[in-house]
Design a protein around this motif. Structure first.
Motif, PDB file in Angstrom:
ATOM      1  N   SER A   1     -80.732 -55.337  94.060  1.00 29.45           N
ATOM      2  CA  SER A   1     -80.223 -55.692  92.770  1.00 29.45           C
ATOM      3  C   SER A   1     -79.131 -54.756  92.243  1.00 29.45           C
ATOM      4  O   SER A   1     -78.107 -55.155  91.588  1.00 29.45           O
ATOM      5  CB  SER A   1     -81.518 -55.713  91.854  1.00 29.45           C
ATOM      6  OG  SER A   1     -82.478 -56.715  92.261  1.00 29.45           O
TER       7      SER A   1
ATOM      8  N   PHE B   1     -75.525 -51.903  81.537  1.00 30.00           N
ATOM      9  CA  PHE B   1     -76.744 -52.598  81.458  1.00 30.00           C
ATOM     10  C   PHE B   1     -77.273 -52.964  82.668  1.00 30.00           C
ATOM     11  O   PHE B   1     -78.636 -52.914  82.911  1.00 30.00           O
ATOM     12  CB  PHE B   1     -76.677 -53.674  80.135  1.00 30.00           C
ATOM     13  CG  PHE B   1     -77.863 -54.503  80.025  1.00 30.00           C
ATOM     14  CD1 PHE B   1     -78.851 -53.744  79.399  1.00 30.00           C
ATOM     15  CD2 PHE B   1     -77.839 -55.554  80.519  1.00 30.00           C
ATOM     16  CE1 PHE B   1     -80.050 -54.475  79.395  1.00 30.00           C
ATOM     17  CE2 PHE B   1     -79.017 -56.463  80.386  1.00 30.00           C
ATOM     18  CZ  PHE B   1     -80.146 -55.658  79.640  1.00 30.00           C
ATOM     19  N   PHE B   2     -76.438 -53.947  83.455  1.00 30.22           N
ATOM     20  CA  PHE B   2     -76.996 -54.444  84.697  1.00 30.22           C
ATOM     21  C   PHE B   2     -77.653 -53.404  85.688  1.00 30.22           C
ATOM     22  O   PHE B   2     -78.529 -53.691  86.173  1.00 30.22           O
ATOM     23  CB  PHE B   2     -75.820 -55.336  85.243  1.00 30.22           C
ATOM     24  CG  PHE B   2     -75.521 -56.484  84.602  1.00 30.22           C
ATOM     25  CD1 PHE B   2     -76.283 -57.139  83.723  1.00 30.22           C
ATOM     26  CD2 PHE B   2     -74.526 -57.327  85.338  1.00 30.22           C
ATOM     27  CE1 PHE B   2     -76.157 -58.375  83.483  1.00 30.22           C
ATOM     28  CE2 PHE B   2     -74.255 -58.696  84.549  1.00 30.22           C
ATOM     29  CZ  PHE B   2     -75.008 -59.229  83.782  1.00 30.22           C
TER      30      PHE B   2
ATOM     31  N   LEU C   1     -84.077 -49.393  87.211  1.00 25.49           N
ATOM     32  CA  LEU C   1     -85.521 -49.672  86.796  1.00 25.49           C
ATOM     33  C   LEU C   1     -86.175 -50.358  87.548  1.00 25.49           C
ATOM     34  O   LEU C   1     -87.258 -50.020  87.958  1.00 25.49           O
ATOM     35  CB  LEU C   1     -85.474 -50.175  85.343  1.00 25.49           C
ATOM     36  CG  LEU C   1     -86.878 -50.442  84.697  1.00 25.49           C
ATOM     37  CD1 LEU C   1     -87.449 -48.749  84.487  1.00 25.49           C
ATOM     38  CD2 LEU C   1     -86.771 -51.079  83.165  1.00 25.49           C
ATOM     39  N   THR C   2     -85.642 -51.446  88.173  1.00 24.41           N
ATOM     40  CA  THR C   2     -86.357 -52.254  89.119  1.00 24.41           C
ATOM     41  C   THR C   2     -86.646 -51.542  90.366  1.00 24.41           C
ATOM     42  O   THR C   2     -87.769 -51.704  90.976  1.00 24.41           O
ATOM     43  CB  THR C   2     -85.462 -53.395  89.688  1.00 24.41           C
ATOM     44  OG1 THR C   2     -85.403 -54.370  88.414  1.00 24.41           O
ATOM     45  CG2 THR C   2     -86.360 -54.257  90.499  1.00 24.41           C
TER      46      THR C   2
ATOM     47  N   VAL D   1     -80.948 -51.900  84.520  1.00 22.60           N
ATOM     48  CA  VAL D   1     -81.950 -52.909  84.909  1.00 22.60           C
ATOM     49  C   VAL D   1     -82.236 -52.579  86.387  1.00 22.60           C
ATOM     50  O   VAL D   1     -83.441 -52.598  86.674  1.00 22.60           O
ATOM     51  CB  VAL D   1     -81.617 -54.272  84.462  1.00 22.60           C
ATOM     52  CG1 VAL D   1     -82.617 -55.134  84.924  1.00 22.60           C
ATOM     53  CG2 VAL D   1     -81.548 -54.347  82.961  1.00 22.60           C
TER      54      VAL D   1
END
Length: 417
Positions: A34, A290-291, A297-298, A294
């Motif tokens: 990701s 932002f991507f 965080l994943t 995220v």
């Protein structure tokens, strides 16, 4: 205990709970994939938008006449300002920070070929316009300074205009009637991926002729137009760093010629494509961050999964820990085993995630995507950030369970059911 023995026992323990180990590893794999994919898409969007902005023009500003909002030089506010070709000549001669300039005429008229007819926008411009508006030909040639000086009736067709007026037919050298005047087609423009335009629409749908020819044959007919009137003036500063100073020079020159205050923004409206590019760059930079946040965080949640599974392993193997300690294993041996087990899970998962993320980015480069979906870019920053996060996860996810396991006493372990 030798390291290879620890490794052997660790692999055996992971193999005994294959499904649980796989699900734990999948969280790490998906997290790193990701990070690489989402950051790559964000950077791809930014690059794609910059390329589309270049299709409008290279660091240009388009000046449109407005209505004065401030009194100036004895003239009241509320006057209409009308730009003319003399303004473009004055900018060319008096603005040292302007590299190139072109007046622009725009008008929708009828076009008739021997195969079809249309009613499309025609733009009359100076030859320099073709360069800073990024116009290039797929067939034929661009018009030249001689064409402009002689008022030659020559025309360039946008790709869509060519398909309508000359569907699958030879086009170079053909005669095209424009507003009743015979123009010779000298070129067909390359197809543009254009996400913005001004005036009369995207370049693909239009026709371009020398300014002098259009001014003579079919000048603008809007209210208040007079000989020499232009729709707008396009300027290109000498460098992006000096574009603000260059536009101040333009406002000063036009303010002096039309008797308005250079600070009166309503009298002269300017679309600065460089400002637009900077604004889009900020938007996509924030979107990429932002991507990335995220995705990281994943990845961190995957690390929590690793810690959780290691704590479960400690609980399930309490008696095993007690037996090993009773047989002489030290706290360091126990700690090293669980740290190794955690490291193997995270490192193998990280390698698979890295291969998956980079592989997906490379694969998507080979696949034709819709115009609005960019090809992802492999970001070194994203790869380094994911590996650093993985290292932190390796240390944090395994340390606490290993310390907890090494702190157990043989008696506590052996009395466990």
């Amino acid at each position: 205990m030798p390291f290879h023995e620890i490794l052997k026992q660790t692999l055996a323990a992971l193999w005994e709970s294959k499904l649980r180990s796989f699900l734990t590893m999948f969280g790490i794999i998906w997290g790193i994939t990701s990070v690489i994919l989402l950051v790559g898409l964000g950077i791809g969007f930014s690059i794609d938008q910059k390329e589309h902005m270049k299709s409008i023009g290279t660091d240009i500003a388009i000046c449109f006449a407005g209505k004065t909002a401030m009194p100036s030089g004895g003239y009241a506010a509320g006057r209409d300002v009308t730009l003319n070709v003399g303004d473009a000549i004055a900018i060319q001669q008096l603005a040292p920070l302007i590299k190139t300039v072109s007046p622009e005429l725009q008008r929708t008229v009828s076009e008739v070929s021997q195969w079809n007819a249309s009613s499309r926008a025609v733009r009359g411009v100076w030859p320099e316009y073709q360069r800073f508006r990024s116009l290039s030909v797929e067939q034929g040639r661009l018009f030249t300074a001689d064409d402009e000086a002689n008022g030659a009736r020559v025309v360039l067709l946008g790709s869509e205009s060519n398909r309508q007026l000359y569907p699958g037919k030879p086009v170079i050298g053909q005669t095209l009637m424009i507003a009743g005047y015979p123009y010779i087609v000298i070129g067909v423009l390359s197809n543009k991926k254009q996400n913005g335009s001004y005036g009369s629409g995207p370049d693909n749908s239009q026709l371009f002729v020398p300014f002098s020819a259009m001014e003579r044959d079919f000048p603008p007919d809007f209210k208040g137009a007079f000989p020499g009137t232009v729709n707008n003036i396009v300027v290109q500063p000498v460098s992006p760093e000096l574009h603000e100073a260059a536009l101040r020079q333009v406002r000063q020159i036009l303010g002096d010629r039309h008797h308005f205050d250079p600070l009166d923004l309503d009298a002269l409206w300017v679309w600065d494509t460089l400002d637009g590019a900077k604004f889009l760059d900020r938007i996509f930079h924030v979107m990429t961050l932002f991507f990335g946040a995220v995705a990281l965080l994943t990845l961190a949640l995957g690390g929590i999964g690793v810690m959780n599974i290691m704590l479960v392993a400690v609980s399930e193997r309490t008696r095993e820990i007690g037996v090993r300690k009773a047989l002489g294993a030290t706290a360091t041996d126990i700690r090293r085993q669980f740290l190794t087990e955690s490291a193997i899970i995270t490192l193998v998962s990280g390698a698979l995630g890295l291969a998956s993320g980079v592989g997906l980015c490379l694969l998507l480069r080979l696949v034709p995507l819709p115009d609005f979906v960019p090809h992802p870019v492999i970001s070194t920053t994203a790869v380094v950030a994911s590996l650093l996060t993985l290292a932190a996860i390796t240390l944090s996810a395994g340390t606490y369970p290993a310390l907890r396991a090494s702190g157990l006493t043989p008696i506590e372990c052996l009395k466990t059911d």
